[in-house]
Scaffold this motif. Structure first.
Motif, short mmCIF file in Angstrom:
data_model
loop_
_atom_site.label_atom_id
_atom_site.label_comp_id
_atom_site.label_asym_id
_atom_site.label_seq_id
_atom_site.Cartn_x
_atom_site.Cartn_y
_atom_site.Cartn_z
N THR A 210 0.82 -1.21 0.00
CA THR A 210 0.00 0.00 0.00
C THR A 210 0.85 1.25 0.00
O THR A 210 0.49 2.27 -0.63
CB THR A 210 -0.94 0.00 1.23
N THR A 211 1.98 1.21 0.68
CA THR A 211 2.83 2.40 0.80
C THR A 211 3.98 2.41 -0.21
O THR A 211 4.85 3.29 -0.14
CB THR A 211 3.42 2.48 2.22
N GLY A 212 4.01 1.46 -1.12
CA GLY A 212 5.04 1.45 -2.17
C GLY A 212 6.44 1.19 -1.65
O GLY A 212 7.41 1.75 -2.18
N SER A 367 -0.87 5.05 -4.59
CA SER A 367 -0.36 5.05 -3.22
C SER A 367 -0.09 6.49 -2.80
O SER A 367 0.94 7.08 -3.16
CB SER A 367 0.92 4.21 -3.12
N SER A 370 3.23 7.14 -0.73
CA SER A 370 4.41 6.37 -1.12
C SER A 370 5.69 7.20 -0.95
O SER A 370 6.68 6.74 -0.37
CB SER A 370 4.28 5.90 -2.56
N ALA A 424 0.12 3.22 6.00
CA ALA A 424 -0.91 2.38 5.37
C ALA A 424 -2.24 2.51 6.08
O ALA A 424 -3.31 2.29 5.47
CB ALA A 424 -0.46 0.92 5.36
N SER A 430 -4.66 4.29 -0.11
CA SER A 430 -4.72 3.62 -1.41
C SER A 430 -5.98 4.07 -2.13
O SER A 430 -7.09 3.78 -1.68
CB SER A 430 -4.72 2.10 -1.22
#
Length: 488
Positions: A210-212, A367, A370, A424, A430
């Motif tokens: 989700t956070t890359g 994201s 990210s 996240a 997201s």
């Protein structure tokens, strides 16, 4: 241009030759017949879990290279890639291991780089040692009947295959040594150091997607850049000449690659990491771009199947972003911003701008945090990579001495996990994104707009001057228009 065309033709010729061997070679003929075979292969990649079967046992897919195949009374030798699928024992095989098994060989699906897919009916077995003396002088590929090497006589009955020592053993020992760590660190530390994600918690893996930050759980160009940069600084601290320091650093990077396993993804990461570090440290964009082009050409010449690898594409794009955009973006920062902070923001931003259109094509979501997550975890990635790498060879040699670097690296890995979980869990972490070509096009426009927005924010004086200049020109244009209308 002529040299570029020559390299392109060489890569295309090699790819065509490999494609012909895959589609028209003897292994493809056996796969088309869908015969039951006994096969001797070399494992060339890590197992990938496919799920569970009806009995609840795990199923695995393992990339391999054929050494020989016994089928229908014939012995066939051909260095061709296939994909093995199996259950018991196949999750423990490692790169570089030779195994023998039996099963039904089927043609691969269109677009796959392998010549066939073997559904293994047995666990991986040790190769038959009695086979070697009478096969040393045979040609690489033969389709003649072999009465002494029939499938029945060559069935793998010697017991399970031995797991070779080396990178795989080091990974297992390091993962075991990190088990005493608390929380997410025990599963994340082996992944960040050696790429072993078997102990990674599923919820943490989801949070990192989700956070890359999933690139941190594999041996990537960032790991190799940190190792290479640390070795360069260490060598220069001993007042070694620049050339000698570069040789020492490259030797250390080669040792790191051999330690974690010299498979295709690690070699690719090492090459891209070295180029990225060169781009950041030298400041010569043209030379770094030339190195990148040569590296891509060389890798594709050695292994044309990388051309179909999404990981290879993302690695090249991230390195290209660092080469082209990282230094210009960092130079836009005001003079009061420290250079290390400007680079900490510019490097992940440059890589993300070029990789985002490909990422949304694979997973149509945005994201939101990210960039912030990658900036926040950056201070903890270096201790994990460097101290964790130091601890890997110490675990089998001096386990008591490895406790300290494992503890510090584990604490840093725990902070990476906590930051990923925090971002996240924020609202809108997201967001949905259009699929297909529309998603790629809109994300490309978003990347261009982001660069322009960053430039506008970091150059307020120029922006204000440009706005005032445009305002003055617009006032003159309006006044001229009013004058012409009054004359009429």
């Amino acid at each position: 241009m002529a040299v570029a065309c020559l390299f392109g033709a060489a890569v295309a010729a090699h790819a065509a030759m490999q494609a012909g061997q895959r589609d028209d070679g003897p292994v493809a003929d056996v796969a088309a017949a869908r015969d039951s075979v006994v096969i001797h292969v070399l494992i060339v990649g890590d197992p990938r879990e496919l799920g569970t079967d009806s009995r609840g046992s795990g199923r695995w897919a393992v990339p391999a290279e054929v050494i020989d195949i016994a089928a229908d009374g014939m012995l066939i030798r051909s260095r061709t890639r296939i994909l093995l699928t199996g259950g018991e024992g196949w999750g423990q095989v490692v790169t570089g291991q030779e195994v023998r098994t039996a099963g039904k060989l089927k043609p691969a699906k269109p677009g796959q780089v392998e010549a066939g897919v073997l559904a293994a009916a047995t666990p991986p077995m040790r190769p038959d040692s009695q086979r070697k003396p009478d096969t040393q002088n045979k040609p690489d590929t033969q389709n003649k009947p072999d009465t002494q090497n029939k499938p029945e006589a060559r069935h793998p009955t010697q017991g399970p295959a031995d797991i070779p020592h080396g990178p795989a053993q080091l990974k297992r020992q390091f993962s075991s040594a990190a088990e005493w760590l608390q929380g997410d660190a025990a599963g994340l530390l082996p992944g960040m150091v050696t790429g072993d994600t078997t102990g990674l918690d599923e919820s943490l893996e989801t949070a990192m997607k989700t956070t890359g930050t999933t690139h941190l759980t594999a041996v990537s160009g960032a790991n190799c850049s940190l190792i290479l940069g640390g070795l360069v600084l260490l060598a220069r601290s001993f007042r070694l000449a620049r050339g000698v320091a570069a040789i020492v650093a490259l030797g250390g990077l080669a040792a790191f690659v051999m330690m974690v396993g010299p498979d295709a993804s690690v070699l690719r990461a090492a090459v891209m990491g070295a180029i990225g570090l060169t781009a950041l440290s030298s400041g010569r964009q043209g030379r770094s771009l030339g190195f990148l082009c040569l590296a891509v050409t060389g890798l594709l010449t050695l292994d044309p199947s990388l051309g179909t690898s999404v990981g290879f594409l993302l690695s090249v794009l991230a390195t290209l972003g660092i080469v082209l955009l990282a230094r210009p973006i960092a130079s836009w920062a005001p003079s009061w911003v420290p250079s290390w902070l400007a680079s900490a923001v510019a490097v992940p931003l440059a890589a993300q701008l070029l990789c985002s259109p490909v990422i949304v094509a694979l997973q149509p979501q945005f994201s939101s945090y990210s960039l912030l997550t990658n900036i926040a975890v950056a201070p903890f990635v270096a201790p994990v990579t460097i101290l964790g790498t130091i601890a890997v060879p110490l675990v089998p040699l001096l386990p008591w001495l490895a406790i300290v670097p494992i503890a510090v690296a584990g604490a840093s890995a725990g902070m990476v996990a906590a930051i990923a979980r925090f971002f996240a869990g924020l609202p809108g972490a997201s967001l949905p994104w259009p699929e297909g070509p529309a998603g790629i096009a809109t994300m490309s426009l978003w990347s261009v707009g982001t660069v322009l927005l960053v430039w506008l924010v970091l150059h307020p004086t120029r922006v204000v001057s440009a706005v005032l200049w445009l305002h003055g020109r617009l006032v003159l244009l309006i006044a001229a228009g009013e004058s012409s209308l009054r004359r009429r």
